[in-house]
Write an enzyme that holds these catalytic residues in place. Structure first.
Site, mmCIF file in Angstrom:
data_model
loop_
_atom_site.group_PDB
_atom_site.id
_atom_site.type_symbol
_atom_site.label_atom_id
_atom_site.label_comp_id
_atom_site.label_asym_id
_atom_site.label_seq_id
_atom_site.Cartn_x
_atom_site.Cartn_y
_atom_site.Cartn_z
ATOM 1 N N LYS A 1 0.804 -1.226 0.000
ATOM 2 C CA LYS A 1 0.000 0.000 0.000
ATOM 3 C C LYS A 1 0.837 1.277 0.000
ATOM 4 C CE LYS A 1 -4.331 -1.376 2.040
ATOM 5 N NZ LYS A 1 -4.332 -2.094 3.303
ATOM 6 N N ARG A 2 1.999 1.205 0.650
ATOM 7 C CA ARG A 2 2.728 2.472 0.705
ATOM 8 C C ARG A 2 3.304 2.881 -0.654
ATOM 9 N NH1 ARG A 2 8.081 1.528 1.323
ATOM 10 N NH2 ARG A 2 8.414 -0.707 1.461
#
Ligand code: GLU
Length: 481
Positions: A242-243
């Site tokens: 996700k990052r």
């Protein structure tokens, strides 16, 4: 390589949305099946009742459907096949190939810690192996008798031979004490029962493969071929997460990507075919092979996805994009009623005028949303540059001619502007830019006369008059649309 009856499967665990990596695994299975005229099976690995959700199942089906990855069999749910796993387990017990283990989780944990402290392998020590425990109501897990000696060589179609020492394997659990099969057990029972010929999955499953070999051997089942696809990494070479940005396939839909762009992008992410980057689905099916999947991790390249998406936006049927654009306008906070009031022909014309400059449908929606704005927010710098007293004086003269035009078409508008510029001995840009800023609020837009037509006569004239102070307006305001 010729394959008689290729049968492959995509076997997601429904514990979240369809991830970009999962989508690529599904795609490679699908392409391999379609290339060989084989069968693509969807199997939902939902035996983990705590982590599996129906919502995730739906999200995965939705993601696959959006990408156009249709399956020939399934979705087959493991949770509905418990009898099959139990029957296989009973057979193994009956043949002395598996045994009931009464060690409690607490005992196992203590022993694991102790082994670690003493520098020994934390694997299960096999103490219940020869005790002949029966299933008598006490909580018991079923363990397989793994080979203590020799080695297991996985002939991987992507990685080549990968060798494991059997001594490193322990007697791992097949059925937990609640009767639920473990992944390594259910996957083998299912792959064999479904006649899977090629197991194509992420290479995070390589360490599981020698364990699965043990189950194949004990059940006397033929091995399928294996192809483990390398992971997808972010630009910093850490596992895509996700990052790094969106990892859910449906998030790409939300961001305005077309499924054909995502499919093309994911296909080439790890699979190569010379220098070619743009592939139609037919070409992908024709050329795809597991042998050409690289064995190194692939780095996700947003720029390349954007480039492909821009390409597909330009070649897609504008009428199809017209409907998608409507959704993106609503997302860009254009009032839904205003969007609903548009017709497809008009929206298609907007697509044609704006898609040249957009990388995503979202950008297309954002760059064209001024069409709906009342009033249009005008960039002060653009106004300072193009609404000078001289330009305004000229424009004031031009405006009545625009109002008098019998046909508000791009050709008529162009003739009117050019005639005016010639007559006044000025550059067309002086009045054209003054108009553009009044209509769009900005100095850059698709071709001006097309934009005027898209904004429409009545609305365009309102916008053009609005640049003069109210007391100063030349004609009575027209009724806004
Ligand atoms: N359910 C497993 C996963 O989602 C499937 C692994 C496999 O394809 O064998 O990772």
């Amino acid at each position: 390589m010729a394959h008689g009856k290729v049968r492959v499967r995509f076997a997601p665990s429904p514990t979240g949305f369809l991830h970009v990596g999962g989508a690529r695994t599904a795609l490679y299975n699908w392409l391999f099946a379609r290339h060989h005229g084989g069968t693509f099976i969807l199997r939902i690995e939902d035996t983990d009742v705590e982590r599996s959700t129906e919502e995730s199942v739906q999200a995965i089906l939705e993601g696959l459907a959006w990408l156009g990855l249709d399956w020939d069999e399934g979705p087959i749910r493991q949770a509905k096949r418990m009898a099959l796993y139990r029957a296989a387990a009973e057979r193994l017990v009956g043949e002395g190939r598996a045994y009931w283990c009464l060690c409690t989780p607490e005992e196992l944990e203590v022993r694991r810690k102790q082994a670690q402290a003493e520098g020994r392998s934390p694997k299960y020590d096999g103490r219940c192996r020869d005790r002949g425990h029966r299933k008598d109501g006490r909580p018991a897990a079923l363990r397989v008798k793994t080979d203590a000696e020799g080695q297991t060589v996985v002939e991987d179609l992507i990685h080549g031979p990968v060798t494991f020492l059997n001594a490193d394997l322990d007697d791992f659990v097949l059925l937990r004490s609640d009767g639920i099969p473990t992944y390594n057990f259910a996957v083998v029972v299912d792959d064999a029962e479904m006649g899977i010929t090629h197991v194509v999955r992420g290479d995070d499953h390589i360490p599981n493969t020698p364990r699965q070999f043990q189950v194949y051997r004990h059940l006397g089942l033929p091995l399928p071929r294996f192809a483990h696809i390398p992971l997808i990494l972010g630009a910093d070479r850490a596992r895509l997460s996700k990052r790094h940005g969106a990892t859910s396939v449906m998030a790409y839909r939300e961001m305005g990507y077309l499924p054909e762009a995502v499919v093309n992008y994911l296909a080439r992410l790890g699979w190569s075919y010379g220098d070619q980057e743009v592939f139609s689905l037919e070409e992908l099916i024709r050329h795809f092979s597991l042998e050409k999947v690289g064995n190194a991790a692939a780095v996700f390249d947003q720029g390349k996805l954007d480039w492909l998406n821009a390409h597909y936006l330009r070649v897609a049927d504008p009428a199809r994009l017209a409907d998608l654009l409507a959704e993106h306008w609503v997302q860009a906070e254009v009032p839904a009623a205003a969007v609903e009031a548009t017709d497809r022909a008009w929206r298609s014309a907007v697509v044609v005028a704006f898609c040249e400059r957009a990388k995503t449908l979202r950008e297309l929606a954002e760059s064209s949303r001024f069409l709906f704005d009342v009033p249009v927010p005008i960039d002060p710098e653009a106004a300072a540059k193009h609404h000078t007293p001289e330009a305004m004086a000229l424009f004031r003269e031009l405006l009545p001619r625009l109002e008098a035009l019998p046909n508000f078409t791009a050709a008529a508008l162009e003739a009117c502007y050019r005639g005016f510029a010639d007559e006044k001995g000025i550059k067309l840009a002086v009045v054209a830019q003054a108009t553009r800023v009044a209509l769009t609020g900005r100095t850059v837009s698709p071709p001006l006369f097309e934009i005027m037509v898209l904004v429409g006569r009545a609305r365009a004239l309102v916008r053009l008059r609005a640049i003069f102070p109210a007391r100063d307006r030349l004609s009575p305001p027209v009724r806004p649309l």
